[in-house]
Design an enzyme around this catalytic site. Structure first.
Site, short mmCIF file in Angstrom:
data_model
loop_
_atom_site.label_atom_id
_atom_site.label_comp_id
_atom_site.label_asym_id
_atom_site.label_seq_id
_atom_site.Cartn_x
_atom_site.Cartn_y
_atom_site.Cartn_z
N THR A 1 -1.30 0.38 -10.55
CA THR A 1 -2.75 -0.26 -10.12
C THR A 1 -3.27 0.97 -9.04
O THR A 1 -4.54 0.71 -8.70
CB THR A 1 -2.22 -1.45 -9.32
N ARG B 1 0.46 3.87 -3.22
CA ARG B 1 -0.24 5.19 -3.01
C ARG B 1 0.55 6.17 -2.79
O ARG B 1 0.64 7.18 -3.57
CB ARG B 1 -1.08 4.91 -1.87
N ASP C 1 -4.56 -9.98 -8.13
CA ASP C 1 -4.92 -9.18 -9.34
C ASP C 1 -3.83 -8.40 -9.83
O ASP C 1 -3.45 -8.58 -11.00
CB ASP C 1 -5.86 -8.21 -8.56
N GLU D 1 -12.52 -0.51 -9.81
CA GLU D 1 -12.30 -1.16 -10.58
C GLU D 1 -13.04 -1.43 -12.02
O GLU D 1 -12.73 -1.59 -12.90
CB GLU D 1 -12.04 -2.59 -9.95
N GLU E 1 0.84 -1.14 0.11
CA GLU E 1 0.05 0.11 0.12
C GLU E 1 0.60 1.17 -0.12
O GLU E 1 0.44 2.31 -0.61
CB GLU E 1 -1.04 0.06 1.30
#
Length: 652
Positions: free
Chosen positions: A643, A296, A425, A557, A292
Site C-alpha cells: 500500500t 514504509r 482502505d 491514490e 506506518e
C-alpha cells in the site's frame, strides 16, 4: 452599611452618591440585555464562519453578469430558445437540441442557465490552459531507461529495438472498441488495443523524463537540507519529524530507495543504501505506529532487497519486524496500533473508538510479513498474520461488512462504521494482493475479498445525480455521501481484481468509473489537484465543502488508479490525466527547496503546508514514472505493490 445609616431605600454608593434600589436593578437589567445581544452576535458570527459551507467557488461575478445578460432573452423574447452558440434555434432544431442536452422544452430558464454554464466553463478552460506551464524535460544526456532481467530491475543505457517498436505502437486517439482477454501483464485481464506513431512515443518519453526530473529535485533537496531526518520542510529548508516523532529514522531514505533503483538513480541509491546500513537502528523511546512502520520501513527494505538482492536490506527488515512483535500480544492476536521500541510496551490510539484497533492497520501486514517469512525461513511472521486472518474469517460480520474498529481484547466490533477510505482502505487491498502474491493460490484471501466488495457494492456504492460513481461511508445504518482521496485507490484495486472475479468486464468498468469520479474531483478545483475528501449532495458534486477537507498533501491514490487503469486498458486518457497532475504539481506544489502540500485546492496561489511527505517520493512520483514507462518496468504479472507502492515479487 446603607441599612444602618437609616437609608433603607439605598443599597450602595457610586462615587459618593447613594444609589436607590430601583435604579440599581435598572442598570443591572441594561447590562444583562447588552451582554445578551453581544453574546448572540458573537455566536452567530462564530457559527457562520466555522459551520456554513464555503460558497466562494460556486458563484462568480462573471457568472452573475452572464445570467442577467441572458435573462433578457426570456423576458423580452419568451418564445425564442437560445442554443449554445448564442443564436435562436428553429423548431426542428429545438427538438434535437433538447434531446442532446436533456432539457425540458418548457423550461426556458434551464436552457439559459445551461448556456451560461457552458460559456463559463469554456472561459475557465481557456484560462486554465493558458495558466499551466509545461516543464522542460531533462537534457537528452541525462536520460535513464530501465530494463527487467531475470525478474530484477536494472538500469540500461538505452531501450532495446523491441521496446522502441512497442512504444511506437501506442496511440493518443485510435482505439479498437472490442476488448479481449490478454495474459501479457496481470494474467487474463481485459485490454484495449491501440496503434500510434513515433510522436506519441516521443511525447511519452519526455513526460517520463519530466517525472525523473521531479524526483531529482525532491531527492536532492532532501539530501541537502534534511539528510537523515524523516522528512523535509522544503520552504523552511530543514528536517521534519513527521509521524515518527523526533527520532531521525530517515523515513524518506527508506521510503524512496526502491524508487531510486527503479528510476536508475544509481549514485543516489548507493548513498541511501550506505546510510541505511550504518545508521538505521530503531533505538529510542518513541512510540511508533505499527502500520506506518510496516508499510514504509519494512515494505521499503523488502522491496530494495527484492530488486537488488542485497542481504543487508533483508536483515534490517527483520530487525524492525522483531521490534514490532509486542503489539501482537493480545488475547485475539489482533495487534495494537503503537509500540514503544525501547520498552516494548504497546497501546492503541486513544481516539480510536475508545482504544480499539483499526481495520486498515492490522489488516495491512500480510504482504510484508508473509514475504519476510519466505525469505528468512522464520515462520513466526507468517503465523502472526495468519492468526489475524483466521480470526477475521470466523468473526460475525454485520451484513457481510467489516467495520473499522475492533477490540483486540474482547474480539468485538466497536462500532458499525465502514469505509473504503481512511480506517478501512488497505485491508481490502491486502486481501486481493495476498491472493496475487501467492500466485493466486491463497483462495481464502480471494474469497474474503470478493465477499467484502460484494457487501460494499450492495450497501455503499452510489451514483450521483451527475452520473459519478463513488463509495459512500456507512455509519450505523446510514450513508454519508463523502469519498476520501484515500478511497480513490479503489478504482485501481477493483480493476486489478477483475481477473478472477465472477464478472471481469463489470469490475474493469467499475474501476474506470471510479477513476473518472476521482479525476472530476481534481478537474473541479482551481488548482487541478484533488481535496482530501469530497462530497455529493443536491448542490455539490465531487467537491469539498468543509475547510478541513480542502487540502492536498501530495497524496498518490488518484495517480495510483490511473496507473492500474493504464496498464490494464491502454486507454490514452489515463496518461493524459496523469500528465495534468504533473503540470498541477509543478505549478502549485514545487518550490525551490522541493515539493509542498497546499491548504486549499480551490484557491489560486494557495497557502503551502511546508512538508514534503515521504510517500510523495515512494508512491506519487513512482506511479507517475511507471505510467510513462514500458510495461516491462515492474510488470504486474511478476510484482505486487504494497500500500506504500513498494513492489514485492510474486511467488512462482
Amino acid at each position: 452599611m446603607a441599612v444602618e445609616s437609616g437609608l433603607p431605600n439605598f443599597q450602595r454608593y457610586i462615587n459618593g452618591v447613594p444609589v436607590p434600589n430601583g435604579r440599581k436593578m435598572l442598570r443591572l437589567r441594561e447590562k444583562y440585555i447588552i451582554m445578551l445581544v453581544l453574546l448572540t452576535f458573537g455566536t452567530v458570527c462564530f457559527g457562520a464562519f466555522f459551520f456554513l459551507p464555503d460558497l466562494r467557488d460556486r458563484v462568480s461575478m462573471d457568472g452573475m453578469r452572464k445570467h442577467l445578460r441572458d435573462a433578457g432573452n426570456v423576458i423580452f423574447f419568451p418564445h425564442a430558445r437560445i442554443g449554445p452558440d448564442g443564436h435562436p434555434i428553429s423548431d426542428k432544431a429545438k427538438i434535437l437540441r433538447h434531446d442532446e442536452y436533456n432539457i425540458d422544452p418548457h423550461r426556458i430558464d434551464d436552457k439559459v442557465r445551461l448556456r451560461g454554464k457552458i460559456e463559463a466553463a469554456w472561459e475557465q478552460d481557456k484560462k486554465d490552459k493558458a495558466s499551466l506551464v509545461l516543464v522542460d524535460p531533462l537534457p537528452k544526456d541525462n536520460k535513464v531507461e530501465i530494463m527487467e532481467i531475470n525478474n530484477k530491475v536494472v538500469p540500461a543505457e538505452k531501450p532495446s529495438d523491441k521496446k522502441s517498436d512497442e512504444l511506437k505502437d501506442l496511440s493518443n486517439d485510435k482505439q479498437k472498441d472490442d476488448k479481449k482477454i490478454n495474459n501479457a501483464d496481470t494474467g487474463d485481464v481485459v485490454k484495449m488495443e491501440q496503434h500510434g506513431d513515433k510522436s506519441t512515443a516521443d511525447e511519452t518519453e519526455k513526460r517520463r523524463e519530466t517525472v525523473l526530473k521531479m524526483m531529482r529535485h525532491s531527492w536532492d533537496n532532501y539530501e541537502t537540507y534534511a539528510w537523515g531526518a524523516n522528512e523535509l520542510r522544503p520552504i523552511s529548508r530543514h528536517g521534519h519529524a513527521s509521524i515518527f516523532g523526533n527520532i531521525p529514522l530517515g523515513a524518506t531514505i527508506v521510503d524512496a530507495i526502491d524508487t531510486l533503483y527503479i528510476m536508475g538513480m544509481k549514485k543516489e541509491f548507493e548513498k541511501a543504501k550506505d546510510w541505511i546500513d550504518k545508521n538505521l537502528k530503531f533505538e529510542g523511546s518513541s512510540d511508533l505506529s505499527v502500520f506506518e512502520t510496516n508499510i514504509r520501513f519494512i515494505g521499503g527494505l523488502l522491496s530494495a532487497y527484492a530488486l537488488s538482492g542485497d542481504e543487508m536490506f533483508k536483515n534490517k527488515a527483520k530487525m524492525i519486524a522483531d521490534k514490532l512483535m509486542p503489539a501482537f500480544n493480545t488475547p485475539t492476536g489482533i495487534p495494537q496500533s503503537m509500540v514503544n521500541v525501547k520498552t516494548g510496551s504497546s497501546r492503541n490510539w486513544g481516539w480510536a473508538s475508545g482504544g480499539c484497533s483499526i481495520l486498515s492497520e492490522f489488516g495491512s501486514l500480510h504482504l510484508e510479513y508473509s514475504y519476510l517469512s519466505q525469505i528468512t525461513g522464520d515462520k513466526i511472521y507468517m503465523d502472526k498474520v495468519m492468526k489475524i486472518r483466521n480470526f477475521l474469517q470466523n468473526i460475525e460480520k454485520p451484513q457481510g461488512l467489516y467495520p473499522n474498529y475492533l477490540n483486540p481484547r474482547t474480539g468485538k466490533w466497536c462500532q458499525t462504521h465502514v469505509s473504503m477510505g481512511a480506517l478501512g482502505d488497505s485491508f481490502y487491498e491486502y486481501l486481493l494482493k495476498t491472493w496475487l502474491l501467492t500466485g493466486k493460490t491463497d483462495k481464502d484471501a480471494r474469497t474474503m475479498y470478493d465477499g467484502a466488495i460484494k457487501a460494499m457494492e450492495d450497501k455503499m456504492l452510489q451514483i450521483s445525480k451527475d452520473g459519478l460513481t463513488y463509495f459512500a461511508e456507512y455509519k450505523s445504518g446510514r450513508l454519508e455521501h463523502k469519498m476520501d482521496h484515500l478511497a480513490c485507490f479503489s478504482g485501481g484495486m477493483v480493476a486489478l481484481g477483475a481477473n478472477g472475479s465472477s464478472d471481469p468486464t463489470k469490475y474493469l468498468h467499475l474501476g474506470a468509473e471510479i477513476a473518472r469520479t476521482c479525476h472530476e474531483s481534481y478537474d473541479r478545483s482551481a488548482t487541478k489537484l484533488g481535496p482530501e475528501a469530497f462530497r455529493f449532495d443536491d448542490s455539490t458534486q465531487a467537491k469539498a465543502t468543509r475547510q478541513n477537507e480542502k487540502y492536498y498533501i501530495l497524496r498518490p491514490e488518484v495517480i495510483e488508479t490511473y496507473f492500474y487503469m493504464w496498464r490494464l486498458t491502454k486507454e490514452q486518457k489515463y496518461r493524459d490525466w496523469a500528465w495534468e497532475a504533473v503540470q498541477a504539481l509543478e505549478k502549485w506544489c514545487r518550490v525551490e527547496g522541493g515539493y509542498t502540500g497546499i491548504r486549499d485546492v480551490y484557491q489560486l496561489n494557495p497557502n503551502k503546508d511546508d512538508v514534503q511527505q515521504s510517500f510523495f517520493l515512494a508512491e506519487t512520483l513512482k506511479y507517475l514514472y511507471l505510467i510513462f514507462s514500458d510495461d516491462s518496468v515492474i510488470p504486474l504479472h511478476k510484482w505486487v505493490f504494497n500500500t506504500e507502492a513498494h513492489p514485492l515479487p510474486i511467488k512462482s
